[in-house]
Design an enzyme around this catalytic site. Sequence first.
Site, PDB file in Angstrom:
ATOM      1  N   ASN A  11       0.889  -1.362   0.136  1.00 39.39           N
ATOM      2  CA  ASN A  11      -0.088   0.023   0.084  1.00 39.39           C
ATOM      3  C   ASN A  11       0.986   1.128  -0.079  1.00 39.39           C
ATOM      4  O   ASN A  11       1.540   1.604   0.916  1.00 39.39           O
ATOM      5  CB  ASN A  11      -1.067   0.012   1.199  1.00 39.39           C
ATOM      6  CG  ASN A  11      -1.667   1.274   1.601  1.00 39.39           C
ATOM      7  OD1 ASN A  11      -1.775   2.039   0.262  1.00 39.39           O
ATOM      8  ND2 ASN A  11      -2.129   1.449   2.851  1.00 39.39           N
ATOM      9  N   HIS A  67      -9.469   1.077   4.935  1.00 40.41           N
ATOM     10  CA  HIS A  67      -8.083   1.300   5.622  1.00 40.41           C
ATOM     11  C   HIS A  67      -8.289   2.229   6.519  1.00 40.41           C
ATOM     12  O   HIS A  67      -9.146   3.150   6.582  1.00 40.41           O
ATOM     13  CB  HIS A  67      -7.047   1.789   4.599  1.00 40.41           C
ATOM     14  CG  HIS A  67      -5.626   1.589   5.095  1.00 40.41           C
ATOM     15  ND1 HIS A  67      -5.137   2.532   6.074  1.00 40.41           N
ATOM     16  CD2 HIS A  67      -4.598   0.907   4.861  1.00 40.41           C
ATOM     17  CE1 HIS A  67      -3.899   2.245   6.149  1.00 40.41           C
ATOM     18  NE2 HIS A  67      -3.640   1.240   5.778  1.00 40.41           N
ATOM     19  N   GLU A  94      -5.425  -5.374  10.587  1.00 40.58           N
ATOM     20  CA  GLU A  94      -4.421  -4.114  10.685  1.00 40.58           C
ATOM     21  C   GLU A  94      -4.498  -3.457  11.931  1.00 40.58           C
ATOM     22  O   GLU A  94      -5.455  -2.450  12.028  1.00 40.58           O
ATOM     23  CB  GLU A  94      -4.273  -3.120   9.378  1.00 40.58           C
ATOM     24  CG  GLU A  94      -4.075  -3.766   8.295  1.00 40.58           C
ATOM     25  CD  GLU A  94      -3.541  -2.757   7.338  1.00 40.58           C
ATOM     26  OE1 GLU A  94      -2.452  -3.126   6.595  1.00 40.58           O
ATOM     27  OE2 GLU A  94      -3.968  -1.779   7.021  1.00 40.58           O
ATOM     28  N   LYS A 142       0.115   4.471  -0.178  1.00 48.82           N
ATOM     29  CA  LYS A 142      -0.559   5.615   0.271  1.00 48.82           C
ATOM     30  C   LYS A 142      -0.166   6.813  -0.444  1.00 48.82           C
ATOM     31  O   LYS A 142      -0.488   6.507  -1.759  1.00 48.82           O
ATOM     32  CB  LYS A 142       0.055   5.771   1.721  1.00 48.82           C
ATOM     33  CG  LYS A 142       0.321   4.378   2.721  1.00 48.82           C
ATOM     34  CD  LYS A 142       0.338   4.725   3.987  1.00 48.82           C
ATOM     35  CE  LYS A 142       0.618   3.419   4.587  1.00 48.82           C
ATOM     36  NZ  LYS A 142       0.256   3.506   6.090  1.00 48.82           N
ATOM     37  N   GLY A 178       2.556   1.810  10.601  1.00 42.79           N
ATOM     38  CA  GLY A 178       3.488   3.387  10.571  1.00 42.79           C
ATOM     39  C   GLY A 178       4.241   3.378  12.005  1.00 42.79           C
ATOM     40  O   GLY A 178       4.831   4.469  11.749  1.00 42.79           O
ATOM     41  N   GLU A 223      -6.554   4.513   7.698  1.00 43.69           N
ATOM     42  CA  GLU A 223      -6.417   5.907   7.402  1.00 43.69           C
ATOM     43  C   GLU A 223      -7.459   6.832   6.922  1.00 43.69           C
ATOM     44  O   GLU A 223      -7.813   7.904   7.073  1.00 43.69           O
ATOM     45  CB  GLU A 223      -5.003   6.131   6.632  1.00 43.69           C
ATOM     46  CG  GLU A 223      -3.667   5.827   7.639  1.00 43.69           C
ATOM     47  CD  GLU A 223      -2.724   5.216   6.944  1.00 43.69           C
ATOM     48  OE1 GLU A 223      -2.596   5.356   5.467  1.00 43.69           O
ATOM     49  OE2 GLU A 223      -1.569   5.017   7.580  1.00 43.69           O
ATOM     50  N   SER A 259       3.365  -2.435  10.221  1.00 41.18           N
ATOM     51  CA  SER A 259       5.078  -2.304  10.352  1.00 41.18           C
ATOM     52  C   SER A 259       5.446  -3.835  10.080  1.00 41.18           C
ATOM     53  O   SER A 259       6.481  -4.182  10.671  1.00 41.18           O
ATOM     54  CB  SER A 259       5.297  -1.880  11.613  1.00 41.18           C
ATOM     55  OG  SER A 259       5.004  -0.706  12.012  1.00 41.18           O
TER      56      SER A 259
HETATM   57  C1  PEP Z   1      -0.583   0.056   5.658  1.00 39.35           C
HETATM   58  O1  PEP Z   1      -0.640   0.881   5.127  1.00 39.35           O
HETATM   59  O2  PEP Z   1      -1.588  -0.666   5.551  1.00 39.35           O
HETATM   60  C2  PEP Z   1       0.510  -0.562   6.575  1.00 39.35           C
HETATM   61  C3  PEP Z   1       0.241  -1.477   7.187  1.00 39.35           C
HETATM   62  O3  PEP Z   1       1.561   0.326   6.992  1.00 39.35           O
HETATM   63  P1  PEP Z   1       2.910   0.131   7.646  1.00 39.35           P
HETATM   64  O4  PEP Z   1       3.187  -1.390   6.834  1.00 39.35           O
HETATM   65  O5  PEP Z   1       3.996   1.193   7.138  1.00 39.35           O
HETATM   66  O6  PEP Z   1       2.934  -0.032   8.955  1.00 39.35           O
END
Ligand code: PEP
Length: 251
Positions: A9, A95, A167, A11, A173, A97, A213
């Site tokens: 992803n 997601h 998630e 972003k 992040g 975000e 992460s």
């Molecule tokens: C994500 O954007 O879905 C995500 C898990 O980000 P990150 O791997 O940076 O934590």
Amino acid sequence: MRTPVIAGNWKMYKNIAEAVDFVEKIKPIADKAAHCEVVIAPPFTALAAATKAAKGSKVKVAAQDVHWDKEGAHTGDISPGMLLDAGCTHVIIGHSERRHDHGETDEQVNRKLKAALAAGLAAIVCVGETLAEREAGQTREVLERQIRDGLAGLTPPEFSRIMIAYEPVWAIGTGRTATPEMAAESHRQIRDLARNEFGEAEAAGVRILYGGSVKPENIGGLMAQEEIDGALVGGASLKVDSFAALINFPR
Ligand code: PEP
């Protein structure tokens, strides 16, 4: 047998040239990876160029969001048909975000999901609890609500065209990853919920990805868990070397 999926992803990162360059470099690596499916989710502006660059390879392209209407007065939004037109096969829906930055609700996730599936897109539906919810012992309750309301009304054949990404919001992040055991426990809960809603065979077949992460250094431990069918990766999907290492996770 659930084929693992490694999804990146991006972003709000990468312009068109950067996206094309990435796809050109990752294609030969993805094409050699018979053990998994590979999906990337560039920003809207780079979708058409990315799908063109990915054509004929194993790299599938996802959008990061979609609107439920076919067209209309929705400034800034993109319809399922527009994503197909840009060559997308997948879309990420719900997601965290989007839920937090844009107040997206489970009901909206559900409308988006149904519209995406009706158009023929495959969906990666994101669920997960916040730190406060985990600390209050509400993880199961939150997952239950997100699965029940987000996937409400899907038929079993429709359900078989989605993947679920677990998630935990506190791990996205932040550099803080759920331990493989913690992730697997939530994945088991999600599969149980899916069994109740959609039946045994559908629950056994659905791919549940972990996100939060994920990096080359920790993907081996996560993927060693029977319940973890792949990863949705943000930060570590932006560099070809690290995404390549994720695709070739230790097996
Ligand atoms: C994500 O954007 O879905 C995500 C898990 O980000 P990150 O791997 O940076 O934590």
